[in-house]
Design a protein around this motif. Sequence first.
Motif, PDB file in Angstrom:
ATOM      1  N   GLY B  95       0.823  -1.210   0.000  1.00 42.57           N
ATOM      2  CA  GLY B  95       0.000   0.000   0.000  1.00 42.57           C
ATOM      3  C   GLY B  95       0.853   1.254   0.000  1.00 42.57           C
ATOM      4  O   GLY B  95       0.572   2.213  -0.727  1.00 42.57           O
ATOM      5  N   VAL B 110      -9.032   7.760  -1.005  1.00 40.73           N
ATOM      6  CA  VAL B 110      -8.755   6.392  -0.567  1.00 40.73           C
ATOM      7  C   VAL B 110      -7.675   6.382   0.520  1.00 40.73           C
ATOM      8  O   VAL B 110      -7.821   5.749   1.567  1.00 40.73           O
ATOM      9  CB  VAL B 110      -8.329   5.509  -1.759  1.00 40.73           C
ATOM     10  N   LEU B 111      -6.588   7.132   0.296  1.00 42.41           N
ATOM     11  CA  LEU B 111      -5.501   7.142   1.279  1.00 42.41           C
ATOM     12  C   LEU B 111      -5.947   7.768   2.593  1.00 42.41           C
ATOM     13  O   LEU B 111      -5.657   7.257   3.675  1.00 42.41           O
ATOM     14  CB  LEU B 111      -4.285   7.885   0.730  1.00 42.41           C
ATOM     15  N   ILE B 114      -8.095   5.334   4.504  1.00 41.11           N
ATOM     16  CA  ILE B 114      -7.321   4.322   5.227  1.00 41.11           C
ATOM     17  C   ILE B 114      -6.684   4.934   6.474  1.00 41.11           C
ATOM     18  O   ILE B 114      -6.794   4.408   7.578  1.00 41.11           O
ATOM     19  CB  ILE B 114      -6.225   3.722   4.315  1.00 41.11           C
ATOM     20  N   THR B 117      -8.694   5.712   9.783  1.00 40.46           N
ATOM     21  CA  THR B 117      -9.077   4.656  10.723  1.00 40.46           C
ATOM     22  C   THR B 117      -8.118   4.564  11.903  1.00 40.46           C
ATOM     23  O   THR B 117      -8.411   3.918  12.890  1.00 40.46           O
ATOM     24  CB  THR B 117      -9.137   3.275  10.039  1.00 40.46           C
ATOM     25  N   PRO B 155      -2.574   0.867   8.663  1.00 41.74           N
ATOM     26  CA  PRO B 155      -2.645   2.248   8.169  1.00 41.74           C
ATOM     27  C   PRO B 155      -1.444   3.095   8.594  1.00 41.74           C
ATOM     28  O   PRO B 155      -0.831   3.757   7.735  1.00 41.74           O
ATOM     29  CB  PRO B 155      -3.932   2.783   8.812  1.00 41.74           C
ATOM     30  N   LEU B 158       1.635   1.818   6.857  1.00 47.80           N
ATOM     31  CA  LEU B 158       1.565   2.177   5.428  1.00 47.80           C
ATOM     32  C   LEU B 158       2.097   3.598   5.237  1.00 47.80           C
ATOM     33  O   LEU B 158       2.877   3.878   4.328  1.00 47.80           O
ATOM     34  CB  LEU B 158       0.109   2.066   4.973  1.00 47.80           C
TER      35      LEU B 158
END
Lengths: 312, 280
Positions: B95, B110-111, B114, B117, B155, B158
């Motif tokens: 990711g 989208v990023l 993620i 969260t 997350p 990432l």
Amino acid sequence: MDVMATASTERVDKGLGSQVPARRKTGSQTRFAYLFLAPALLLVLLVTLIPVGYALTLSVLSTDYLDVVGFAGIEHYLRFVTESLGQRNVLASVTYIMGSLLLAIPLGLGLALLLNREFRFRTLFRTLLILPWVITLVATALLWNWLYNPQYGPINFVLRQLFGITINFLSQPNWAMFSMIVANVWQSYPYAMILILAGLQTIPADLLEAASIDGASGWRQLLSVKLPLLQNHLLVVMILLGINYFNQVTLPLILTGGGPLNATHVMSIRVYNEAFSFYHMGFASAVAVVMLLFNLVFTLIYLRVLRRESMY
Amino acid sequence: MFKTRARRRNLELAAVYLALVLASAFALAPILWGFSTSLKTPTNAMALPPQWIPDPATLGNYALVMGSSLPRYFLNSVIVSVLTVLLTVVVAALGGYAAARFNFRGKNPVLLGILSTVMVPGVVILVPLYMIASAVGIINTYLVLVLVFTAWQSPAILWLMRGFFESIPRDLEEAAQTDGCTPLGAFVRVILPLAQPGLAAAAILVFVYVWNEFIIALALTTSDDMRVLPVGLYFYISAFGVQWGQLTAAITVAIVPVIAVFVALQRRFIQGLTSGASKA
């Protein structure tokens, strides 16, 4: 070596690559990007987003053990904000967070300032000072429980020798919150220390040199140069620690379980007890959602402060 | 004048050392007191005045806890930690690479989705996780612990990995792709080896988190043979009344691995931590 060789041939080819239409390139990149991101997306969806949605749903339902038996609307929320225990929970959380910050930030700041100097054994001291933060909170809770032991604990032994008194640290309502805060500070000051140290190291050395040439003493440099520059960074650290304290279950659960007489009954313990001691899943979810809202607010403040910080 | 300044500096240094020694004593005292207790006989553990140094020192408590479920808890912790570290590093590296290198539709939402969260704390989704895991029938398994921990750590990790990948020059994998590598091939053969320091930092952060995590593991395991170390320690209190000698021996067994990993690799750990990748 191979990598270097291909890298240099690539520079020659670069002109060709850029002739590929931009849109087609983005299209294939989109496919690969989502392929690469799929595992993370799937996990986050299944383990965080769906459960959050589930918590929101449960918070407006009546439940009996694990079964849904009806619709409750905002009943659970109303109950939490009107009952006296709910107010006690919020107050206990605020006291716990503020009390812990009041001790952990000065301690973390002081130690970070010391560790920011050059001297022998600096790494050794830093390692030792971080250790409490590396061990599990369960161990922290159990070790402090043993230190606080009224009969055989060393703290009470010393108190008896010096003042002839014994304090039931964890079972007297007046002492329980303070005792829990001390244990919490012991385990979390290293986090503050590391983050503040990282902030200190971003202060340009020539700034301090200039102050020193102008005749500013160590204290003067601290008050007039370091602290003003660190102000925002300290705020960031405080919010991070505060969020951490707010969501913590482990320490209060093991040290006091919310007692005595609800003196340490913080919100997170309320959620845990309602869910896993009484199986009031609907009500527990409502309190959890209130906690999530607090987290949201803290996070927004955090992002605001962080943005301000990066403007320097 | 010169002399007094030198003396002043020495005094200052002495004060620094004094403060650090006192602070280190505060940091170590609870751990050392626990370790000392773990080496005492049951009678001496409750001696008055307290014995600061065990006399006689005995390994009896360690023998006892090693004969209990503790080795099983230890094994469970190792299995869950290792699997979570591996899975998280793979998921977050993939990711993070996409985030660092690709331009794609919906990238920002989208990023951010993620990353956002990260702010959902465990206590908020404890009830749903418990109910979903019960309904799906994976409660009390390694699988559920590994999945939940991985989803939780991914997350932030990432984000950390994205930073590391961005610091690697782009030319390298463009070259590999020109030479016929697929994006995945370029990633595995060219970028991953270069990102090793970042991967190490990520692995240590995840390991420390998983080894120490308590509340999720408590809620999602129901039988003694599935308990990880922190949960096992918690149940020691109720299982034996409180036998402080045995309990502190078990605590020592539980915290030594994480202290060892930290001391050996602390530079990477601090590096990862200060780049903002940690979840409360």
